[in-house]
Design an enzyme around this catalytic site. Structure first.
Site, PDB file in Angstrom:
ATOM      1  N   LYS A   1       0.843  -1.197   0.000  1.00 17.31           N
ATOM      2  CA  LYS A   1       0.000   0.000   0.000  1.00 17.31           C
ATOM      3  C   LYS A   1       0.880   1.250   0.000  1.00 17.31           C
ATOM      4  O   LYS A   1       2.087   1.179   0.218  1.00 17.31           O
ATOM      5  CB  LYS A   1      -0.923  -0.008   1.214  1.00 17.31           C
TER       6      LYS A   1
ATOM      7  N   TYR B   1      16.289  29.626   8.607  1.00 19.45           N
ATOM      8  CA  TYR B   1      15.146  30.392   9.104  1.00 19.45           C
ATOM      9  C   TYR B   1      15.135  30.457  10.626  1.00 19.45           C
ATOM     10  O   TYR B   1      15.315  29.446  11.310  1.00 19.45           O
ATOM     11  CB  TYR B   1      13.837  29.778   8.614  1.00 19.45           C
TER      12      TYR B   1
END
Length: 357
Positions: free
Chosen positions: A35, A255
């Site tokens: 999956k 950042y």
């Protein structure tokens, strides 16, 4: 030219990990769980490597159809079953098997009782409390399926909630007892064991085992590494340094200047960020390999780049190879540092990242 970040998929590792499943459950058929695009490894690439498995399990109907159209003849199981009655014609046409886990699915099967022939995995909610009929509902659901001429073969299944936790063996024992009581003395094929149960509970192996994460080289067990289990990483995410900055004491990087240098140091800027699937919440200290040597992430992960400490790797520079996880840098170790699981990192690989074999 493409960016240097890529996911290298190792089919041989998938094959070896499948062999480990068989070593632990030699009398069971294997339903390889592929999956989520085979946990990020690529559906058809993984299916080819795992072609010796007797079955495949996934969620998406279109992916199941792709497998059949690619020539795979094994059992292909839809783990969440079907969502609409119109899907049943596709399931029959492509000879797919389906999980049945709620009354609405029984009703849809009843509506096609004279127009289909289907193999069904009937799911018991033995304690996971996610999908499945309760122990009270289960006998009637089973009789309903047995009376439906559209249903050819019935396999009984459940799913364990705590098989990976060594201090929760009582939970597994309770679920196993619940399943055995609900199944009664009926002889029907059974499927219970996920990766953790394959490794820890041979009494749960039954007719079908359903390995998932262990096939991809990640450990399903909290206190046992993939290496200790003999599993090999099937995905290695690598990149290169694209810039080097020299920081002075108290200089920040990235950042928010979430990391500041305590002394003069070199920092490598790596092509790879959260838009590629690297976890944004990975903190300073998350391990990484540069030129095959361990170092650490520093500062905040940005969309397209991250920063690595080059203090102890003096010969590293622009173009130096970086391994974010995979061979030599276990995905489970990176995930643990980032406060998540290897499952999430593997499945989060972004479409823009090139996959190579």
């Amino acid at each position: 030219m493409s960016r240097p970040i890529q996911a290298l998929i190792d089919p041989a590792a998938l094959e070896r990990n499948l062999a480990i499943v068989r070593r632990h459950a030699p009398r069971s058929r294997v339903m390889a769980v592929i999956k989520a695009d085979a946990y990020g490894h690529g559906l058809l690439c993984a299916a080819e490597a795992l072609a010796e498995a007797e079955g495949f399990a996934l969620l998406e109907l279109d992916a199941a159809v792709r497998l059949r159209e690619a020539g795979y003849r094994q059992t292909i199981l839809l783990l969440e079953g079907f969502f609409d009655i119109d899907e049943l014609s596709w399931i029959e046409q492509y000879r797919l098997s389906t999980v049945v886990h709620h009354p609405e699915q029984l009703a849809m099967l009843e509506a096609v009782r004279r127009r289909a022939t289907l193999d069904v995995f009937l799911k018991l909610n033995s304690g996971m409390n996610r999908l499945g009929f309760t122990p009270t509902e289960f006998p009637a659901a089973l009789e309903h399926l047995k009376a439906n001429p559209a249903v050819r073969q019935i396999t009984l299944m459940t799913h364990f909630a705590c098989a990976d936790e060594p201090d929760r063996n009582d939970s597994i024992a309770a679920q196993l007892q619940c399943f055995n009581l609900a199944a009664g003395g009926r002889y029907m094929p059974r499927s219970l064991a996920n990766s953790a149960a394959i490794l820890r509970f041979p009494e749960a192996h039954a007719d079908w085992v359903r390995p998932g994460i262990m096939l991809y080289g990640s450990s399903p067990l909290a206190h046992t590494t993939a290496e200790q289990l003999g599993l090999q990483p099937a995905m290695t995410v690598s990149s290169r340094i694209i810039s080097v900055q020299t920081l002075r004491p108290n200089d920040g990087v990235g950042y928010g200047h979430a990391f500041r240098a305590g002394s003069s140091m070199r920092v490598g800027i790596v092509a790879g960020g959260y838009a590629d699937g690297y976890p944004r919440h990975a903190p300073t200290g998350t391990p990484v390999l540069v030129k095959g040597r361990r170092t650490r992430i520093v500062g905040r992960i940005s969309m397209d780049m991250l920063h690595v400490d080059l203090s102890e790797i003096e010969d590293a520079g622009v173009g130096s190879p970086v391994t974010l996880w995979g061979r030599g840098m276990p995905v489970d170790e990176v995930a643990r540092a980032a406060g998540t699981l290897g499952y999430e990192l593997l499945c989060a690989i972004a479409p823009r990242m090139q996959r190579v074999t």
